[in-house]
Design a protein around this motif. Sequence first.
Motif, PDB file in Angstrom:
ATOM      1  N   VAL A   1       0.838  -1.197   0.000  1.00 16.95           N
ATOM      2  CA  VAL A   1       0.000   0.000   0.000  1.00 16.95           C
ATOM      3  C   VAL A   1       0.875   1.249   0.000  1.00 16.95           C
ATOM      4  O   VAL A   1       0.653   2.184  -0.777  1.00 16.95           O
ATOM      5  CB  VAL A   1      -0.946   0.012   1.217  1.00 16.95           C
ATOM      6  N   ILE A   2       1.897   1.267   0.873  1.00 15.26           N
ATOM      7  CA  ILE A   2       2.789   2.427   0.948  1.00 15.26           C
ATOM      8  C   ILE A   2       3.470   2.653  -0.394  1.00 15.26           C
ATOM      9  O   ILE A   2       3.568   3.786  -0.881  1.00 15.26           O
ATOM     10  CB  ILE A   2       3.849   2.227   2.051  1.00 15.26           C
ATOM     11  N   ALA A   3       3.947   1.576  -1.006  1.00 17.15           N
ATOM     12  CA  ALA A   3       4.600   1.689  -2.312  1.00 17.15           C
ATOM     13  C   ALA A   3       3.631   2.218  -3.368  1.00 17.15           C
ATOM     14  O   ALA A   3       4.003   3.050  -4.214  1.00 17.15           O
ATOM     15  CB  ALA A   3       5.166   0.343  -2.735  1.00 17.15           C
ATOM     16  N   SER A   4       2.375   1.752  -3.320  1.00 17.19           N
ATOM     17  CA  SER A   4       1.381   2.185  -4.309  1.00 17.19           C
ATOM     18  C   SER A   4       1.013   3.650  -4.143  1.00 17.19           C
ATOM     19  O   SER A   4       0.530   4.294  -5.073  1.00 17.19           O
ATOM     20  CB  SER A   4       0.122   1.318  -4.220  1.00 17.19           C
ATOM     21  N   GLU A   5       1.244   4.205  -2.937  1.00 18.21           N
ATOM     22  CA  GLU A   5       0.958   5.611  -2.680  1.00 18.21           C
ATOM     23  C   GLU A   5       2.198   6.481  -2.884  1.00 18.21           C
ATOM     24  O   GLU A   5       2.272   7.595  -2.393  1.00 18.21           O
ATOM     25  CB  GLU A   5       0.431   5.783  -1.251  1.00 18.21           C
ATOM     26  N   GLY A   6       3.175   5.953  -3.593  1.00 26.05           N
ATOM     27  CA  GLY A   6       4.332   6.753  -3.959  1.00 26.05           C
ATOM     28  C   GLY A   6       5.520   6.600  -3.052  1.00 26.05           C
ATOM     29  O   GLY A   6       6.427   7.449  -3.065  1.00 26.05           O
ATOM     30  N   GLY A   7       5.557   5.537  -2.248  1.00 29.87           N
ATOM     31  CA  GLY A   7       6.726   5.295  -1.413  1.00 29.87           C
ATOM     32  C   GLY A   7       6.967   6.364  -0.367  1.00 29.87           C
ATOM     33  O   GLY A   7       8.093   6.583   0.064  1.00 29.87           O
ATOM     34  N   GLY A   8       5.879   7.050   0.045  1.00 27.34           N
ATOM     35  CA  GLY A   8       6.027   8.076   1.069  1.00 27.34           C
ATOM     36  C   GLY A   8       6.466   9.427   0.555  1.00 27.34           C
ATOM     37  O   GLY A   8       6.861  10.289   1.341  1.00 27.34           O
ATOM     38  N   ILE A   9       6.393   9.675  -0.760  1.00 24.98           N
ATOM     39  CA  ILE A   9       6.838  10.969  -1.278  1.00 24.98           C
ATOM     40  C   ILE A   9       5.810  12.075  -1.013  1.00 24.98           C
ATOM     41  O   ILE A   9       6.176  13.238  -0.863  1.00 24.98           O
ATOM     42  CB  ILE A   9       7.174  10.905  -2.788  1.00 24.98           C
ATOM     43  N   ALA A  10       4.540  11.732  -0.976  1.00 16.71           N
ATOM     44  CA  ALA A  10       3.498  12.725  -0.698  1.00 16.71           C
ATOM     45  C   ALA A  10       2.930  12.562   0.703  1.00 16.71           C
ATOM     46  O   ALA A  10       2.493  13.535   1.320  1.00 16.71           O
ATOM     47  CB  ALA A  10       2.381  12.618  -1.733  1.00 16.71           C
ATOM     48  N   TYR A  11       2.914  11.323   1.191  1.00 14.06           N
ATOM     49  CA  TYR A  11       2.284  11.021   2.474  1.00 14.06           C
ATOM     50  C   TYR A  11       3.299  10.496   3.481  1.00 14.06           C
ATOM     51  O   TYR A  11       4.369  10.010   3.128  1.00 14.06           O
ATOM     52  CB  TYR A  11       1.215   9.942   2.288  1.00 14.06           C
TER      53      TYR A  11
ATOM     54  N   GLN B   1       6.712  13.332 -13.992  1.00 16.13           N
ATOM     55  CA  GLN B   1       5.909  12.467 -13.133  1.00 16.13           C
ATOM     56  C   GLN B   1       6.198  10.991 -13.409  1.00 16.13           C
ATOM     57  O   GLN B   1       6.323  10.184 -12.473  1.00 16.13           O
ATOM     58  CB  GLN B   1       4.421  12.757 -13.362  1.00 16.13           C
ATOM     59  N   TYR B   2       6.313  10.644 -14.674  1.00 20.85           N
ATOM     60  CA  TYR B   2       6.619   9.259 -15.040  1.00 20.85           C
ATOM     61  C   TYR B   2       7.978   8.834 -14.480  1.00 20.85           C
ATOM     62  O   TYR B   2       8.126   7.729 -13.944  1.00 20.85           O
ATOM     63  CB  TYR B   2       6.595   9.111 -16.563  1.00 20.85           C
ATOM     64  N   CYS B   3       8.966   9.714 -14.575  1.00 14.68           N
ATOM     65  CA  CYS B   3      10.302   9.392 -14.050  1.00 14.68           C
ATOM     66  C   CYS B   3      10.270   9.202 -12.539  1.00 14.68           C
ATOM     67  O   CYS B   3      10.957   8.329 -11.994  1.00 14.68           O
ATOM     68  CB  CYS B   3      11.289  10.497 -14.422  1.00 14.68           C
ATOM     69  N   ILE B   4       9.478  10.009 -11.850  1.00 18.17           N
ATOM     70  CA  ILE B   4       9.353   9.862 -10.402  1.00 18.17           C
ATOM     71  C   ILE B   4       8.733   8.516 -10.056  1.00 18.17           C
ATOM     72  O   ILE B   4       9.187   7.818  -9.144  1.00 18.17           O
ATOM     73  CB  ILE B   4       8.505  11.017  -9.820  1.00 18.17           C
ATOM     74  N   GLU B   5       7.686   8.138 -10.784  1.00 16.76           N
ATOM     75  CA  GLU B   5       7.028   6.851 -10.533  1.00 16.76           C
ATOM     76  C   GLU B   5       7.996   5.697 -10.754  1.00 16.76           C
ATOM     77  O   GLU B   5       8.013   4.727  -9.995  1.00 16.76           O
ATOM     78  CB  GLU B   5       5.808   6.704 -11.440  1.00 16.76           C
ATOM     79  N   GLN B   6       8.799   5.794 -11.791  1.00 14.77           N
ATOM     80  CA  GLN B   6       9.797   4.755 -12.042  1.00 14.77           C
ATOM     81  C   GLN B   6      10.853   4.735 -10.936  1.00 14.77           C
ATOM     82  O   GLN B   6      11.319   3.666 -10.517  1.00 14.77           O
ATOM     83  CB  GLN B   6      10.473   4.992 -13.395  1.00 14.77           C
TER      84      GLN B   6
END
Length: 239
Positions: free
Chosen positions: A90-100, A189-194
């Motif tokens: 779940v944490i990974a799916s939410e951006g690895g803690g970058i926003a939350y 945004q795509y690069c950040i997700e990768q």
Amino acid sequence: MNDKDESSCWYFAYGSNMSASVFTTRRKIQPLETEVACIKSHTLCFNIMGVPYSDPGMGGLRKINKGDDTRIGPVVGVAYRLSREEFGRVIASEGGGIAYKVVKLAATFEKDGSTAPVYTLIGRHDIDPSYERLPSPRYMGLLIRGARELNLPQSYQEKLASQLTFRPPQSLRYTAGKWSFDAFWKRVQYCIEQGVRTFKDDEGHVPAWFLTGFDCLLWTMWIHHDYVHSKIWGRGDGR
């Protein structure tokens, strides 16, 4: 309800993860239990800065303080009991803690009125309410659908349905402005997700240096929008 079993924990979802199409279908998270619950100490807000012109504001939580408008009301959502491995996903799916960031709060379960500690996600940065941006109709649609699927209290469903959303103007000028903004920032945004997929640890978090880089890009994007791009092409956040 308790949190004594160290092999699992309660995760409280109040945003798009309430929707089964997002949580179990797209993200393939399989909860051990599902309960409707609320966190009486916090209210839903939109203080997670997203991407202008697409998803300007995303759901977050704000602490309810004495003197706040009584119409604010506590956040209602769903508590999922997850294995520790699934919680990491779940944490990974939410951006690895970058926003939350993960916090532990007390939730009250609708079924029997009992309380239990739950882990949930709030914004990493304390954004002033005056700086919040509007959510997109797409994003609010996920919340509204999730609330309906879970049969959340009707008053709360009505509150979600009445939330103002970002409605882009239908003009060639605006369309051209959105395209030119996306041409660069969607690639970022795509690069950040990768990067999240590459650098996240076993618990789904990315390292501190990644967070610093993300913050720099996020605020550069919003400064570019607020003080340059929007002056030419129109605002992409509903303000």
